[in-house]
Write an enzyme that holds these catalytic residues in place. Structure first.
Site, PDB file in Angstrom:
ATOM      1  N   ASP A  50       0.780  -1.230   0.000  1.00 53.17           N
ATOM      2  CA  ASP A  50       0.000   0.000   0.000  1.00 53.17           C
ATOM      3  C   ASP A  50       0.817   1.290   0.000  1.00 53.17           C
TER       4      ASP A  50
ATOM      5  N   CYS B 277     -14.425  -5.900 -18.158  1.00 53.27           N
ATOM      6  CA  CYS B 277     -15.796  -5.837 -17.634  1.00 53.27           C
ATOM      7  C   CYS B 277     -16.843  -5.977 -18.736  1.00 53.27           C
TER       8      CYS B 277
ATOM      9  N   CYS C  66     -20.699  -4.113 -18.930  1.00 55.58           N
ATOM     10  CA  CYS C  66     -21.239  -3.797 -17.595  1.00 55.58           C
ATOM     11  C   CYS C  66     -20.782  -2.406 -17.156  1.00 55.58           C
TER      12      CYS C  66
ATOM     13  N   CYS D 232     -21.136  -0.433 -11.511  1.00 59.72           N
ATOM     14  CA  CYS D 232     -20.464   0.336 -10.453  1.00 59.72           C
ATOM     15  C   CYS D 232     -20.540   1.834 -10.742  1.00 59.72           C
TER      16      CYS D 232
ATOM     17  N   CYS E 147     -22.430   4.347  -7.914  1.00 63.06           N
ATOM     18  CA  CYS E 147     -21.631   5.225  -7.049  1.00 63.06           C
ATOM     19  C   CYS E 147     -22.448   6.466  -6.676  1.00 63.06           C
TER      20      CYS E 147
ATOM     21  N   CYS F 210     -14.879  10.574  -3.733  1.00 64.03           N
ATOM     22  CA  CYS F 210     -15.079   9.195  -3.268  1.00 64.03           C
ATOM     23  C   CYS F 210     -15.299   9.182  -1.753  1.00 64.03           C
TER      24      CYS F 210
ATOM     25  N   CYS G  76     -16.121   2.887   1.905  1.00 61.65           N
ATOM     26  CA  CYS G  76     -17.331   2.611   1.121  1.00 61.65           C
ATOM     27  C   CYS G  76     -17.084   1.374   0.267  1.00 61.65           C
TER      28      CYS G  76
ATOM     29  N   CYS H 246     -19.284   0.243  -4.842  1.00 63.40           N
ATOM     30  CA  CYS H 246     -18.880  -0.158  -6.195  1.00 63.40           C
ATOM     31  C   CYS H 246     -18.337  -1.587  -6.232  1.00 63.40           C
TER      32      CYS H 246
ATOM     33  N   CYS I 132     -20.819  -5.286  -7.865  1.00 65.63           N
ATOM     34  CA  CYS I 132     -20.092  -5.950  -8.964  1.00 65.63           C
ATOM     35  C   CYS I 132     -20.471  -7.427  -9.045  1.00 65.63           C
TER      36      CYS I 132
HETATM   37  C1  B12 Z   1      -4.753   6.328  -3.392  1.00 71.17           C
HETATM   38  C2  B12 Z   1      -5.564   5.086  -3.075  1.00 71.17           C
HETATM   39  C3  B12 Z   1      -6.933   5.233  -2.840  1.00 71.17           C
HETATM   40  C4  B12 Z   1      -7.667   6.545  -3.108  1.00 71.17           C
HETATM   41  C5  B12 Z   1      -7.881   6.687  -4.643  1.00 71.17           C
HETATM   42  C6  B12 Z   1      -8.512   5.449  -5.297  1.00 71.17           C
HETATM   43  C7  B12 Z   1      -8.203   5.290  -6.773  1.00 71.17           C
HETATM   44  N1  B12 Z   1      -9.076   4.626  -7.474  1.00 71.17           N
HETATM   45  O1  B12 Z   1      -7.183   5.713  -7.245  1.00 71.17           O
HETATM   46  C8  B12 Z   1      -8.960   6.347  -2.276  1.00 71.17           C
HETATM   47  C9  B12 Z   1      -8.754   6.907  -0.886  1.00 71.17           C
HETATM   48  C10 B12 Z   1     -10.217   6.961  -2.866  1.00 71.17           C
HETATM   49  C11 B12 Z   1      -9.015   4.820  -2.186  1.00 71.17           C
HETATM   50  C12 B12 Z   1     -10.183   4.122  -1.990  1.00 71.17           C
HETATM   51  C13 B12 Z   1     -10.249   2.735  -1.913  1.00 71.17           C
HETATM   52  N2  B12 Z   1      -9.219   1.882  -1.854  1.00 71.17           N
HETATM   53 CO1  B12 Z   1      -7.380   2.442  -2.145  1.00 71.17          CO
HETATM   54  N3  B12 Z   1      -5.593   2.776  -2.604  1.00 71.17           N
HETATM   55  C14 B12 Z   1      -4.932   3.826  -3.016  1.00 71.17           C
HETATM   56  C15 B12 Z   1      -3.471   3.504  -3.332  1.00 71.17           C
HETATM   57  C16 B12 Z   1      -2.588   3.984  -2.167  1.00 71.17           C
HETATM   58  C17 B12 Z   1      -2.981   4.077  -4.673  1.00 71.17           C
HETATM   59  C18 B12 Z   1      -3.969   3.866  -5.846  1.00 71.17           C
HETATM   60  C19 B12 Z   1      -3.529   4.607  -7.089  1.00 71.17           C
HETATM   61  O2  B12 Z   1      -2.423   4.418  -7.548  1.00 71.17           O
HETATM   62  N4  B12 Z   1      -4.367   5.489  -7.593  1.00 71.17           N
HETATM   63  C20 B12 Z   1      -4.053   6.276  -8.743  1.00 71.17           C
HETATM   64  C21 B12 Z   1      -4.925   5.849  -9.892  1.00 71.17           C
HETATM   65  C22 B12 Z   1      -4.575   6.606 -11.172  1.00 71.17           C
HETATM   66  O3  B12 Z   1      -4.625   4.501 -10.065  1.00 71.17           O
HETATM   67  P1  B12 Z   1      -5.742   3.414 -10.390  1.00 71.17           P
HETATM   68  O4  B12 Z   1      -7.047   3.867  -9.854  1.00 71.17           O
HETATM   69  O5  B12 Z   1      -5.221   2.101  -9.961  1.00 71.17           O
HETATM   70  O6  B12 Z   1      -5.803   3.578 -11.945  1.00 71.17           O
HETATM   71  C23 B12 Z   1      -5.169   2.668 -12.816  1.00 71.17           C
HETATM   72  C24 B12 Z   1      -6.073   2.372 -13.971  1.00 71.17           C
HETATM   73  O7  B12 Z   1      -6.675   3.593 -14.342  1.00 71.17           O
HETATM   74  C25 B12 Z   1      -5.056   1.865 -14.999  1.00 71.17           C
HETATM   75  N5  B12 Z   1      -5.492   2.261 -16.311  1.00 71.17           N
HETATM   76  C26 B12 Z   1      -5.268   3.396 -16.912  1.00 71.17           C
HETATM   77  N6  B12 Z   1      -5.814   3.406 -18.125  1.00 71.17           N
HETATM   78  C27 B12 Z   1      -6.391   2.201 -18.295  1.00 71.17           C
HETATM   79  C28 B12 Z   1      -7.098   1.676 -19.367  1.00 71.17           C
HETATM   80  C29 B12 Z   1      -7.591   0.372 -19.278  1.00 71.17           C
HETATM   81  C30 B12 Z   1      -8.343  -0.189 -20.420  1.00 71.17           C
HETATM   82  C31 B12 Z   1      -7.364  -0.384 -18.100  1.00 71.17           C
HETATM   83  C32 B12 Z   1      -7.876  -1.775 -18.017  1.00 71.17           C
HETATM   84  C33 B12 Z   1      -6.669   0.168 -17.027  1.00 71.17           C
HETATM   85  C34 B12 Z   1      -6.187   1.468 -17.145  1.00 71.17           C
HETATM   86  O8  B12 Z   1      -3.796   2.440 -14.681  1.00 71.17           O
HETATM   87  C35 B12 Z   1      -3.946   3.259 -13.520  1.00 71.17           C
HETATM   88  C36 B12 Z   1      -2.689   3.222 -12.711  1.00 71.17           C
HETATM   89  O9  B12 Z   1      -2.461   1.920 -12.173  1.00 71.17           O
HETATM   90  C37 B12 Z   1      -3.514   1.936  -3.437  1.00 71.17           C
HETATM   91  C38 B12 Z   1      -2.254   1.211  -2.959  1.00 71.17           C
HETATM   92  C39 B12 Z   1      -1.102   1.359  -3.937  1.00 71.17           C
HETATM   93  N7  B12 Z   1       0.044   1.805  -3.464  1.00 71.17           N
HETATM   94  O10 B12 Z   1      -1.235   1.095  -5.110  1.00 71.17           O
HETATM   95  C40 B12 Z   1      -4.744   1.565  -2.571  1.00 71.17           C
HETATM   96  C41 B12 Z   1      -5.660   0.426  -3.088  1.00 71.17           C
HETATM   97  C42 B12 Z   1      -5.877   0.663  -4.545  1.00 71.17           C
HETATM   98  N8  B12 Z   1      -6.905   0.629  -2.370  1.00 71.17           N
HETATM   99  C43 B12 Z   1      -7.509  -0.452  -2.075  1.00 71.17           C
HETATM  100  C44 B12 Z   1      -8.807  -0.505  -1.499  1.00 71.17           C
HETATM  101  C45 B12 Z   1      -9.246  -1.834  -0.904  1.00 71.17           C
HETATM  102  C46 B12 Z   1      -9.642   0.631  -1.496  1.00 71.17           C
HETATM  103  C47 B12 Z   1     -11.129   0.699  -1.138  1.00 71.17           C
HETATM  104  C48 B12 Z   1     -11.941  -0.504  -1.580  1.00 71.17           C
HETATM  105  C49 B12 Z   1     -11.283   0.912   0.402  1.00 71.17           C
HETATM  106  C50 B12 Z   1     -12.696   1.139   0.870  1.00 71.17           C
HETATM  107  N9  B12 Z   1     -13.510   0.115   0.977  1.00 71.17           N
HETATM  108  O11 B12 Z   1     -13.085   2.244   1.160  1.00 71.17           O
HETATM  109  C51 B12 Z   1     -11.560   2.005  -1.858  1.00 71.17           C
HETATM  110  C52 B12 Z   1     -12.043   1.721  -3.298  1.00 71.17           C
HETATM  111  C53 B12 Z   1     -12.417   2.954  -4.060  1.00 71.17           C
HETATM  112  C54 B12 Z   1     -12.156   2.798  -5.572  1.00 71.17           C
HETATM  113  N10 B12 Z   1     -13.199   2.583  -6.335  1.00 71.17           N
HETATM  114  O12 B12 Z   1     -11.011   2.872  -5.988  1.00 71.17           O
HETATM  115  C55 B12 Z   1      -6.721  -1.679  -2.506  1.00 71.17           C
HETATM  116  C56 B12 Z   1      -7.361  -2.259  -3.763  1.00 71.17           C
HETATM  117  C57 B12 Z   1      -7.256  -3.769  -3.906  1.00 71.17           C
HETATM  118  C58 B12 Z   1      -7.822  -4.219  -5.231  1.00 71.17           C
HETATM  119  N11 B12 Z   1      -8.387  -5.400  -5.224  1.00 71.17           N
HETATM  120  O13 B12 Z   1      -7.776  -3.552  -6.225  1.00 71.17           O
HETATM  121  C59 B12 Z   1      -5.295  -1.065  -2.747  1.00 71.17           C
HETATM  122  C60 B12 Z   1      -4.487  -1.707  -3.877  1.00 71.17           C
HETATM  123  C61 B12 Z   1      -4.546  -1.189  -1.405  1.00 71.17           C
HETATM  124  C62 B12 Z   1      -3.933  -2.573  -1.195  1.00 71.17           C
HETATM  125  N12 B12 Z   1      -2.601  -2.605  -1.049  1.00 71.17           N
HETATM  126  O14 B12 Z   1      -4.569  -3.552  -1.208  1.00 71.17           O
HETATM  127  N13 B12 Z   1      -7.805   4.278  -2.401  1.00 71.17           N
HETATM  128  S1  SF4 Z   2     -19.589  -3.631 -11.616  1.00 72.91           S
HETATM  129 FE1  SF4 Z   2     -17.755  -4.942 -11.776  1.00 72.91          FE
HETATM  130  S2  SF4 Z   2     -17.927  -5.925 -13.803  1.00 72.91           S
HETATM  131 FE2  SF4 Z   2     -19.373  -4.194 -13.766  1.00 72.91          FE
HETATM  132  S3  SF4 Z   2     -18.207  -2.495 -14.668  1.00 72.91           S
HETATM  133 FE3  SF4 Z   2     -17.963  -2.358 -12.459  1.00 72.91          FE
HETATM  134  S4  SF4 Z   2     -16.069  -3.467 -12.010  1.00 72.91           S
HETATM  135 FE4  SF4 Z   2     -16.723  -4.057 -14.063  1.00 72.91          FE
HETATM  136  S1  SF4 Z   3     -15.927   3.540  -2.965  1.00 74.99           S
HETATM  137 FE1  SF4 Z   3     -18.043   4.365  -2.976  1.00 74.99          FE
HETATM  138  S2  SF4 Z   3     -17.832   6.549  -3.414  1.00 74.99           S
HETATM  139 FE2  SF4 Z   3     -15.858   5.572  -3.931  1.00 74.99          FE
HETATM  140  S3  SF4 Z   3     -15.991   5.104  -6.113  1.00 74.99           S
HETATM  141 FE3  SF4 Z   3     -16.746   3.293  -5.044  1.00 74.99          FE
HETATM  142  S4  SF4 Z   3     -18.969   3.592  -4.872  1.00 74.99           S
HETATM  143 FE4  SF4 Z   3     -18.077   5.558  -5.377  1.00 74.99          FE
END
Ligand code: B12
Ligand code: SF4
Ligand code: SF4
Length: 417
Positions: A168, A223, A226, A229, A233, A249, A276, A279, A283
């Site tokens: 993380d 996905c 679908c 999510c 949200c 978020c 939260c 999402c 799924c």
């Molecule tokens: C910052 C962060 C957050 C932030 C921002 C979330 C976000 N989506 O970025 C906040 C605080 C909101 C958050 C929330 C949550 N988080 Co968080 N978070 C992180 C952290 C520290 C960095 C994530 C990151 O790099 N974000 C930057 C964005 C740009 O990255 P990304 O969303 O992954 O985007 C990628 C895609 O867009 C992809 N991409 C780009 N273009 C394209 C095109 C295609 C076609 C595809 C397929 C992909 C793709 O590349 C991007 C870079 O990797 C990681 C741990 C880590 N060091 O990686 C944990 C992590 C992602 N979190 C985690 C969790 C569990 C959560 C929550 C579920 C917690 C909760 N229940 O509240 C929520 C989920 C919210 C959500 N929908 O994301 C887990 C996810 C595990 C998993 N199975 O994926 C992680 C990996 C922590 C861990 N070590 O387990 N989180």
């Molecule tokens: S609900 Fe699950 S399968 Fe559907 S778009 Fe979101 S991540 Fe993909």
């Molecule tokens: S964790 Fe909740 S608020 Fe954040 S993207 Fe998912 S559904 Fe939206």
């Protein structure tokens, strides 16, 4: 992050070694393990840079700093050749007390949680908040680190000279590494969805090592059409597929964000007081999870997944430290949790909370809590609540709280948002 120091060299056949590493990961307690190369994550690095340039990281300054180093594992650990990526399931096979939030779609299949005790029939307060699943039990960093330490020691015993692990907090993009190591694919909610019956309920971590290990094939799943999510949200935080604006978020707002929660977003937070899961709950891939739960992630006794809100509004620092020792909930700190509790009470709208909210508005030493209590009272909107707000306005000294009271009395508590 950590780095065991012992070093031994035992060259063995690479494929067999990779299998041994995976077997050791399982023996250490992980559910998933895959291997990828240490080559840069160009595409994801670019996506991360775009995300930061759009300001989607909000106040998470470490994300902006890491965006420079993250795409390049070799610059983090010189000489690194492989990433061993692990996943740990945190889903639960127990039933929730009263089902998912109202905004959760009916096709969702929340993992049930029977461990939650129903309040006794004579309990005057049934006002409950919601803690997201990842925070029901123990802090996952504390659960994963000793296991990663064991796996890193194993790599060193098999000839690695370096095996540095992250979970993380490190500069590696956990999800990019997980996808390329074949653990799962990026869902449109940005979570990694696995194929092994764990859905997206997995924590991710990785070890950077100079051991030569053959990589697994990346997971090319997707996905399809679908978009459940995105539609579910409540704050519109998934601004487009694979892109979450953290500032919207609920997870960010209730955990990472310090200070007042933007008023226009408070109504959509519902009864969430820490994180939260909407999402993920909607799924379809999470409806099919079959894995065994790890007891470390079961709801903690006394708190559960749906804690009573009124006791939390009044929790002392000492009680907060005791109740949430070793829990991820500590991250939001006492003031942040009570801020979130006030928002949830406002959203539940039950007048039974008015006396406690008025007490918080009058006596609480933290203007953050007073301000959100004022908002909650305005949202509940009974005569008693409004009269209490008017009285408090006469003696409140903090400008921010005064503003909250004035807006609440003007009826802009956000009902229309
Ligand atoms: C910052 C962060 C957050 C932030 C921002 C979330 C976000 N989506 O970025 C906040 C605080 C909101 C958050 C929330 C949550 N988080 Co968080 N978070 C992180 C952290 C520290 C960095 C994530 C990151 O790099 N974000 C930057 C964005 C740009 O990255 P990304 O969303 O992954 O985007 C990628 C895609 O867009 C992809 N991409 C780009 N273009 C394209 C095109 C295609 C076609 C595809 C397929 C992909 C793709 O590349 C991007 C870079 O990797 C990681 C741990 C880590 N060091 O990686 C944990 C992590 C992602 N979190 C985690 C969790 C569990 C959560 C929550 C579920 C917690 C909760 N229940 O509240 C929520 C989920 C919210 C959500 N929908 O994301 C887990 C996810 C595990 C998993 N199975 O994926 C992680 C990996 C922590 C861990 N070590 O387990 N989180
Ligand atoms: S609900 Fe699950 S399968 Fe559907 S778009 Fe979101 S991540 Fe993909
Ligand atoms: S964790 Fe909740 S608020 Fe954040 S993207 Fe998912 S559904 Fe939206």
């Amino acid at each position: 992050m950590g780095m065991p120091s012992t070093t031994h060299a035992h060259p063995v056949d690479a494929q067999r070694l990779a299998q041994e590493v995976k077997d050791e990961a399982r023996a250490a307690g992980f559910d998933l393990c895959g291997i990828t190369t240490s080559t840069p994550f160009q595409e994801e690095g670019q996506a991360l840079a775009d995300w930061v340039s759009r300001g989607f990281h909000g106040e998470m300054g470490y994300m902006a700093r890491n965006s420079v180093r993250s795409p390049l594992p070799e610059s983090v650990v010189p000489g690194a050749r492989a990433l061993v990526v692990v996943g740990l399931y945190y889903g639960s096979d127990r039933a929730e007390a009263d089902g998912p939030t109202g905004s959760v779609r009916s096709e969702s299949a929340p993992t049930p949680d029977t461990s939650i005790e129903e309040p006794p029939a004579d309990d005057p307060s049934t006002l409950r908040g919601r803690i997201s699943r990842y925070a029901w039990g123990e802090d996952y960093h504390k659960v994963m680190e000793p296991r990663l330490e064991r796996l890193a020691s194993f790599l060193l015993s098999r000839g690695a000279t370096v095996a540095r692990y992250y979970v993380d907090t490190g500069p590696v993009i956990d999800r990019a590494a997980a996808r390329r190591a074949g653990l799962g694919w990026y869902g449109k909610n940005t979570l990694i969805i696995t194929r092994r019956g764990h859905g997206s309920w997995v924590f991710l971590g990785e070890i950077l090592t100079d051991l030569a290990l053959p990589p697994d094939a990346p997971d090319e799943g997707d996905c399809g059409r679908c978009r459940l999510c995105l539609d579910a949200c409540p704050t519109g935080a998934i601004v487009s597929p694979y892109m979450v604006d953290a500032r919207r978020c609920i997870s960010y707002l209730t955990i990472e964000h310090r200070g007042p929660i933007p008023r226009e977003l408070r109504p959509a937070i519902g009864d969430h007081i820490f994180g939260c899961d909407i999402c993920q709950v909607v799924c379809p891939h999470n409806a099919k999870t079959v894995a065994q739960m790890h007891p470390e992630f079961a709801p903690r006794p006394g708190t559960g997944s749906r804690p009573l809100l009124l006791p939390l509004l009044n929790i002392t620092e000492e009680e907060f430290q005791r109740q949430f020792h070793g829990s991820p909930v500590k991250r939001t700190r006492r003031g942040g949790l009570r801020r979130n509790v006030a928002v949830a009470l406002g959203n539940l709208g039950d007048p039974v909370a008015v006396p406690e909210l008025l007490r918080a508005l009058a006596d609480d030493g933290d203007p953050l809590v007073r301000g959100h209590a004022a908002w909650a009272l305005g949202r509940i909107g009974t005569d008693e609540a409004r009269e209490g707000l008017r009285q408090r306005l006469q003696c409140e000294r903090d400008a921010g709280v005064q503003e909250e009271i004035t807006l609440s009395l003007a009826g802009t508590g956000g009902r229309c948002a």
